[in-house]
Structure formats: structure tokens, C-alpha cells
Design an enzyme around this catalytic site. Structure first.
Site, mmCIF file in Angstrom:
data_model
loop_
_atom_site.group_PDB
_atom_site.id
_atom_site.type_symbol
_atom_site.label_atom_id
_atom_site.label_comp_id
_atom_site.label_asym_id
_atom_site.label_seq_id
_atom_site.Cartn_x
_atom_site.Cartn_y
_atom_site.Cartn_z
ATOM 1 N N LYS A 120 0.829 -1.207 0.000
ATOM 2 C CA LYS A 120 0.000 0.000 0.000
ATOM 3 C C LYS A 120 0.864 1.258 0.000
ATOM 4 O O LYS A 120 0.642 2.174 -0.797
ATOM 5 C CB LYS A 120 -0.931 0.009 1.213
ATOM 6 C CG LYS A 120 -1.862 1.214 1.256
ATOM 7 C CD LYS A 120 -2.723 1.210 2.505
ATOM 8 C CE LYS A 120 -1.909 1.584 3.727
ATOM 9 N NZ LYS A 120 -2.750 1.742 4.937
ATOM 10 N N ASP A 138 -6.535 1.344 0.925
ATOM 11 C CA ASP A 138 -6.549 1.387 2.377
ATOM 12 C C ASP A 138 -7.947 1.022 2.857
ATOM 13 O O ASP A 138 -8.782 0.557 2.073
ATOM 14 C CB ASP A 138 -6.129 2.765 2.884
ATOM 15 C CG ASP A 138 -7.178 3.842 2.585
ATOM 16 O OD1 ASP A 138 -8.106 3.583 1.786
ATOM 17 O OD2 ASP A 138 -7.067 4.937 3.174
#
Length: 214
Positions: A120, A138
Site C-alpha cells: 500500500k 486502504d
């Protein structure tokens, strides 16, 4: 959800916010890297507050490494998991200096080799600092993608793959920012604010949430 509806969602988000950007404050790829590393399980507001104190003093791999773990910890102690994060920041600075000439690499594998940097975080850096059309998923984006029907998936990787597949090319660079901001301020976790959502007519979430009683 069909392709026309997906395109309409992104067109609507683009019309509302033609040039979306991260809410983390930074001026260089390295500052962004440090800010994103610190933002895990913390708010952008808390990270920005801490970095407004640290970055004027140290904002390069050399200068932050010179602070040492205790020095970094002193600046970020208001951020969750600050001890572990300080350790990762110093280790990352060492690797950047030793292996990458003090520069943040424009490469996923290299980024993910840094302590505290997962997929991420790497995606955020690749997208925001270097302009790659990748989407960092997220909790906000995971929720919005599943709730709206835009790109359902059982985990963040599945949602990332679905978004890469279904997001029209013209919107791929900014999709990350549009979706995270939408999840943060409108499509909230506990109570999505459907009554003032611009994409509500296109969203497949049922039931819609009514406005709060006055």
C-alpha cells in the site's frame, strides 16, 4: 456494476475535484515516503502536525539518520506506534543511503524492500510522487469499493486488482485520491452520509442512509 456506471462515478468525482491530492504535507518524494510510513494507524492530521516540527530540522535521509531513533521518536511521539516507526524510519534512511544514493527509488520491488513499507505504501509513493497509475487500497478505499459495488473484493489485494481492471485509463492516476477522500468524508464507516453523496444515484449500496433528524 456495469462499465457505464463506473465511468459515471469517476466522471462525477472528477467534476467535484478535478485535481485531487493527498492530505499529507510534503515537498519531496522522501518527505512523502516518511509521512506515509508514519500514517499507518494514524491520521494525516497527526502526521502533518509532527512533520511541521521535524522536517524543518531534518528532511533528508542523511539528516534524519543523524537524528537516530531517539531523535526521531522525540518528534513523532504523538503518533501511534512511534517507537517501531522511528526504528523503521532510521533503517529506511540507512538503506536509502547505502543502496540508492539517498534517493527514493521509483520501483515497487525496491520500495517494498524498505522497512515499514508494504504494497500500500509503495503504491502511494509510486502514484503520488512518480505519477504511476496505481491504486493504493486502504480501509477507506476497501470500504467504498465494496459498499458501492464499484470493485468488490474479499481483501485489499482483490479490490486493488478489481480497481485496476475496471477503472477507465483516464481516471487511474487520480482514482486513489478520489476514493480515499470520498471514504473519509462522505462514505464513512459507521454511517455513510448518503443524503449528500454526489454518486448516490449510481451507488448500489442498500439501504441508503437517511439524513439525521434535526
Amino acid at each position: 456494476m456495469n462499465a457505464n456506471k463506473r465511468r459515471a462515478i469517476f466522471e462525477t468525482l472528477q467534476e467535484l475535484n478535478p485535481h485531487p491530492a493527498t492530505e499529507l504535507e510534503y515537498t519531496t518524494p522522501f518527505e512523502l515516503l516518511i509521512a506515509v510510513m508514519l500514517s499507518a494507524q494514524a491520521t494525516d492530521v497527526s502526521v502533518n502536525k509532527a512533520m511541521r516540527t521535524m522536517f524543518p530540522v531534518a528532511n533528508t535521509p542523511q539528516s534524519i539518520f543523524a537524528l537516530g531513533e531517539e531523535g526521531v521518536a522525540g518528534y513523532i511521539k504523538t503518533i501511534g506506534l512511534y517507537r517501531t516507526k522511528a526504528k523503521n524510519v532510521i533503517a529506511t534512511c540507512r538503506i536509502l543511503l547505502d543502496r540508492f544514493g539517498g534517493e527514493v527509488p521509483d520501483d515497487r520491488e525496491a520500495l517494498e524492500s524498505l522497512p515499514g513499507v508494504g504494497r500500500k505504501t509503495a503504491n502511494v509513493i509510486l502514484n503520488t510522487a512518480f505519477g504511476h497509475p496505481v491504486i493504493a487500497v486502504d480501509t477507506h478505499i476497501f470500504r467504498v469499493a465494496n459498499r458501492t459495488g464499484l470493485a468488490p473484493g474479499k481483501d485489499v489485494r482483490a479490490v486493488e486488482i478489481a480497481l485496476e481492471k475496471f477503472t477507465p485509463a483516464a481516471f487511474q492516476h487520480d482514482a486513489h485520491h478520489w476514493l480515499i477522500l470520498h471514504g473519509r468524508y462522505v462514505c464513512k464507516a459507521r454511517r455513510p452520509e448518503c443524503w449528500h453523496c454526489a454518486i448516490e444515484p449510481l451507488c448500489e449500496y442498500r439501504p441508503k442512509t437517511p439524513p439525521p433528524e434535526l
